[in-house]
Design an enzyme around this catalytic site. Structure first.
Site, PDB file in Angstrom:
ATOM      1  N   LYS A  50       0.832  -1.209   0.000  1.00  0.00           N
ATOM      2  CA  LYS A  50       0.000   0.000   0.000  1.00  0.00           C
ATOM      3  C   LYS A  50       0.867   1.260   0.000  1.00  0.00           C
ATOM      4  CE  LYS A  50      -3.948  -1.931   2.572  1.00  0.00           C
ATOM      5  NZ  LYS A  50      -4.684  -1.849   3.855  1.00  0.00           N
ATOM      6  N   SER A  71      -0.708   0.882   6.538  1.00  0.00           N
ATOM      7  CA  SER A  71      -0.970  -0.194   7.483  1.00  0.00           C
ATOM      8  C   SER A  71      -2.005  -1.157   6.919  1.00  0.00           C
ATOM      9  CB  SER A  71      -1.468   0.387   8.814  1.00  0.00           C
ATOM     10  OG  SER A  71      -1.545  -0.605   9.818  1.00  0.00           O
ATOM     11  N   ASP A  72      -2.026  -2.362   7.472  1.00  0.00           N
ATOM     12  CA  ASP A  72      -3.031  -3.353   7.098  1.00  0.00           C
ATOM     13  C   ASP A  72      -3.328  -4.205   8.328  1.00  0.00           C
ATOM     14  OD1 ASP A  72      -4.501  -4.628   4.689  1.00  0.00           O
ATOM     15  OD2 ASP A  72      -3.645  -6.340   5.759  1.00  0.00           O
ATOM     16  N   THR A  73      -4.600  -4.563   8.514  1.00  0.00           N
ATOM     17  CA  THR A  73      -5.018  -5.291   9.713  1.00  0.00           C
ATOM     18  C   THR A  73      -5.877  -6.495   9.342  1.00  0.00           C
ATOM     19  OG1 THR A  73      -5.009  -3.259  11.033  1.00  0.00           O
ATOM     20  CG2 THR A  73      -6.254  -5.112  11.920  1.00  0.00           C
ATOM     21  N   GLY A 108       0.117  -4.797  10.206  1.00  0.00           N
ATOM     22  CA  GLY A 108       1.414  -4.442   9.643  1.00  0.00           C
ATOM     23  C   GLY A 108       1.478  -2.938   9.510  1.00  0.00           C
TER      24      GLY A 108
END
Length: 203
Positions: A50, A71-73, A108
Protein backbone atom coordinates in the site's frame (compact mmCIF):
# COMPACT_ATOMS: atom_id res chain seq x y z
CA UNK A 1 8.85 17.08 5.66
CA UNK A 2 5.58 16.09 4.08
CA UNK A 3 3.79 13.16 5.74
CA UNK A 4 1.18 11.03 3.98
CA UNK A 5 -1.25 8.55 5.50
CA UNK A 6 -2.00 5.95 2.84
CA UNK A 7 -5.42 5.07 4.22
CA UNK A 8 -8.99 6.34 4.23
CA UNK A 9 -9.67 4.72 7.61
CA UNK A 10 -11.13 7.32 9.99
CA UNK A 11 -9.70 5.34 12.89
CA UNK A 12 -6.13 5.51 11.59
CA UNK A 13 -6.61 9.20 10.82
CA UNK A 14 -7.78 9.86 14.37
CA UNK A 15 -4.91 7.95 15.96
CA UNK A 16 -2.25 9.69 13.87
CA UNK A 17 -3.78 13.11 14.50
CA UNK A 18 -3.77 12.48 18.26
CA UNK A 19 0.04 12.14 18.15
CA UNK A 20 0.47 15.71 16.91
CA UNK A 21 1.50 14.56 13.44
CA UNK A 22 0.24 16.68 10.56
CA UNK A 23 -0.41 14.72 7.38
CA UNK A 24 -2.25 14.51 4.11
CA UNK A 25 -4.27 11.50 3.02
CA UNK A 26 -3.64 9.71 -0.25
CA UNK A 27 -5.57 6.47 -0.49
CA UNK A 28 -3.62 3.54 -1.86
CA UNK A 29 -5.18 1.64 -4.74
CA UNK A 30 -2.85 -1.31 -4.34
CA UNK A 31 -3.96 -4.86 -5.03
CA UNK A 32 -4.72 -6.40 -1.63
CA UNK A 33 -4.72 -10.03 -2.75
CA UNK A 34 -2.02 -12.38 -1.48
CA UNK A 35 -1.35 -16.10 -1.35
CA UNK A 36 0.16 -15.87 2.14
CA UNK A 37 -1.67 -17.78 4.88
CA UNK A 38 0.55 -16.43 7.66
CA UNK A 39 -1.18 -13.39 9.20
CA UNK A 40 2.03 -11.65 10.26
CA UNK A 41 3.55 -12.07 6.81
CA UNK A 42 0.29 -11.08 5.12
CA UNK A 43 -0.16 -7.75 6.92
CA UNK A 44 3.53 -6.93 6.43
CA UNK A 45 3.31 -7.60 2.68
CA UNK A 46 0.10 -5.62 2.25
CA UNK A 47 1.08 -2.64 4.39
CA UNK A 48 4.30 -2.21 2.42
CA UNK A 49 2.50 -2.73 -0.89
CA UNK A 50 0.00 0.00 0.00
CA UNK A 51 2.75 2.45 0.93
CA UNK A 52 4.85 1.68 -2.12
CA UNK A 53 1.83 2.21 -4.39
CA UNK A 54 1.50 5.75 -3.05
CA UNK A 55 5.27 6.25 -3.27
CA UNK A 56 5.14 5.40 -6.97
CA UNK A 57 2.50 8.09 -7.48
CA UNK A 58 4.57 10.72 -5.69
CA UNK A 59 8.17 9.84 -6.51
CA UNK A 60 8.52 11.82 -9.73
CA UNK A 61 7.00 15.02 -8.35
CA UNK A 62 8.21 15.05 -4.73
CA UNK A 63 10.25 18.21 -4.14
CA UNK A 64 10.79 17.62 -0.41
CA UNK A 65 11.40 14.65 1.85
CA UNK A 66 8.11 12.73 1.99
CA UNK A 67 7.19 10.04 4.50
CA UNK A 68 4.33 7.64 3.76
CA UNK A 69 2.69 5.69 6.58
CA UNK A 70 0.63 2.67 5.59
CA UNK A 71 -0.97 -0.19 7.48
CA UNK A 72 -3.03 -3.35 7.10
CA UNK A 73 -5.02 -5.29 9.71
CA UNK A 74 -6.49 -8.80 9.87
CA UNK A 75 -8.06 -11.01 12.50
CA UNK A 76 -6.77 -14.58 12.90
CA UNK A 77 -8.53 -17.49 14.59
CA UNK A 78 -7.67 -21.19 14.46
CA UNK A 79 -5.77 -20.89 11.18
CA UNK A 80 -8.43 -18.75 9.49
CA UNK A 81 -7.78 -15.13 8.52
CA UNK A 82 -10.65 -12.63 8.59
CA UNK A 83 -10.38 -9.42 6.63
CA UNK A 84 -13.30 -7.08 5.99
CA UNK A 85 -16.58 -8.92 5.44
CA UNK A 86 -18.13 -8.66 1.99
CA UNK A 87 -21.68 -8.46 3.32
CA UNK A 88 -23.73 -8.63 6.52
CA UNK A 89 -24.10 -12.40 6.26
CA UNK A 90 -20.33 -12.88 6.24
CA UNK A 91 -20.01 -10.38 9.11
CA UNK A 92 -22.50 -12.41 11.17
CA UNK A 93 -20.53 -15.57 10.44
CA UNK A 94 -17.30 -13.91 11.60
CA UNK A 95 -18.86 -12.69 14.85
CA UNK A 96 -20.27 -16.16 15.56
CA UNK A 97 -16.78 -17.59 15.09
CA UNK A 98 -15.22 -15.00 17.43
CA UNK A 99 -17.92 -15.37 20.11
CA UNK A 100 -16.64 -16.92 23.32
CA UNK A 101 -13.06 -17.25 22.07
CA UNK A 102 -9.70 -15.53 22.10
CA UNK A 103 -8.36 -14.47 18.71
CA UNK A 104 -5.34 -12.55 17.43
CA UNK A 105 -5.31 -9.20 15.67
CA UNK A 106 -2.31 -8.55 13.41
CA UNK A 107 -1.47 -5.14 11.98
CA UNK A 108 1.41 -4.44 9.64
CA UNK A 109 2.84 -0.94 9.47
CA UNK A 110 5.23 0.48 6.88
CA UNK A 111 7.12 3.75 6.67
CA UNK A 112 8.26 4.68 3.16
CA UNK A 113 10.66 7.61 2.81
CA UNK A 114 11.04 9.44 -0.50
CA UNK A 115 14.08 11.69 -0.33
CA UNK A 116 14.47 14.89 -2.32
CA UNK A 117 16.89 13.06 -4.60
CA UNK A 118 14.02 10.61 -5.41
CA UNK A 119 15.55 7.63 -3.58
CA UNK A 120 13.03 5.45 -1.76
CA UNK A 121 13.65 3.56 1.49
CA UNK A 122 11.17 1.48 3.45
CA UNK A 123 10.86 -0.15 6.85
CA UNK A 124 8.10 -2.54 7.90
CA UNK A 125 7.03 -4.34 11.07
CA UNK A 126 3.92 -5.87 12.58
CA UNK A 127 2.18 -6.13 15.93
CA UNK A 128 0.01 -8.86 17.44
CA UNK A 129 -2.68 -8.42 20.10
CA UNK A 130 -4.94 -11.09 21.60
CA UNK A 131 -8.61 -10.15 22.08
CA UNK A 132 -11.17 -12.24 23.98
CA UNK A 133 -14.90 -12.06 23.27
CA UNK A 134 -17.61 -13.07 25.71
CA UNK A 135 -20.05 -15.72 24.56
CA UNK A 136 -22.72 -13.94 22.51
CA UNK A 137 -26.30 -15.12 22.19
CA UNK A 138 -28.27 -14.90 18.94
CA UNK A 139 -29.98 -11.84 20.42
CA UNK A 140 -26.59 -10.27 21.23
CA UNK A 141 -25.36 -10.83 17.67
CA UNK A 142 -28.50 -9.36 16.13
CA UNK A 143 -28.24 -6.33 18.40
CA UNK A 144 -24.57 -5.88 17.58
CA UNK A 145 -25.16 -6.03 13.83
CA UNK A 146 -27.90 -3.41 14.18
CA UNK A 147 -25.57 -1.06 16.06
CA UNK A 148 -22.37 -1.21 14.00
CA UNK A 149 -21.30 -0.60 10.41
CA UNK A 150 -19.35 -3.83 10.13
CA UNK A 151 -18.35 -3.91 6.47
CA UNK A 152 -15.28 -1.66 6.77
CA UNK A 153 -13.73 -3.49 9.73
CA UNK A 154 -11.42 -6.52 9.77
CA UNK A 155 -13.17 -9.32 11.61
CA UNK A 156 -16.44 -7.30 11.45
CA UNK A 157 -15.73 -5.34 14.60
CA UNK A 158 -14.01 -2.30 16.05
CA UNK A 159 -12.76 -2.58 19.62
CA UNK A 160 -13.72 1.04 20.31
CA UNK A 161 -17.24 0.57 18.95
CA UNK A 162 -20.30 -1.45 19.91
CA UNK A 163 -18.26 -4.67 20.05
CA UNK A 164 -16.70 -3.38 23.28
CA UNK A 165 -19.93 -4.48 25.04
CA UNK A 166 -18.85 -8.09 24.50
CA UNK A 167 -15.05 -7.88 24.76
CA UNK A 168 -13.73 -9.49 27.94
CA UNK A 169 -10.18 -8.22 27.61
CA UNK A 170 -7.08 -7.77 25.50
CA UNK A 171 -3.45 -8.80 25.82
CA UNK A 172 -1.12 -6.46 23.96
CA UNK A 173 -1.32 -3.11 22.23
CA UNK A 174 -4.79 -1.52 22.09
CA UNK A 175 -4.04 0.78 19.14
CA UNK A 176 -2.97 -2.25 17.13
CA UNK A 177 -6.53 -3.56 17.37
CA UNK A 178 -7.90 -0.17 16.30
CA UNK A 179 -5.71 -0.52 13.20
CA UNK A 180 -2.46 1.40 13.62
CA UNK A 181 0.31 0.07 15.91
CA UNK A 182 1.78 3.46 16.76
CA UNK A 183 4.33 1.88 19.10
CA UNK A 184 6.19 0.82 15.95
CA UNK A 185 6.46 4.31 14.41
CA UNK A 186 9.51 5.54 16.35
CA UNK A 187 11.70 2.42 15.78
CA UNK A 188 10.73 2.27 12.09
CA UNK A 189 11.52 5.98 11.69
CA UNK A 190 14.95 5.37 13.24
CA UNK A 191 15.65 2.69 10.63
CA UNK A 192 15.08 5.37 7.98
CA UNK A 193 17.38 7.83 9.72
CA UNK A 194 14.55 9.89 11.22
CA UNK A 195 13.61 10.78 14.77
CA UNK A 196 10.07 10.73 16.10
CA UNK A 197 10.38 14.43 16.89
CA UNK A 198 10.96 15.07 13.16
CA UNK A 199 7.41 13.86 12.53
CA UNK A 200 5.56 15.82 15.20
CA UNK A 201 4.34 19.31 14.31
CA UNK A 202 5.63 22.09 16.57
CA UNK A 203 2.89 24.50 15.46
Amino acid sequence: MRIILASKSPRRKEILSSLGIKFDIIVSEADESSSSHDPAELVSILSERKGMAVAEKLKSTANEDTLIISSDTVVALDGAIFGKPSDTEEAESMIRELSGKAHSVFSGISLILISKDKTVKSATDFEKTVVTFKKMTDKDISLYLSLENVLDKAGAYAIQGAASLWIDGIKGNYFNVVGLPVNKIAPLAEKLGLRIEDLISKE
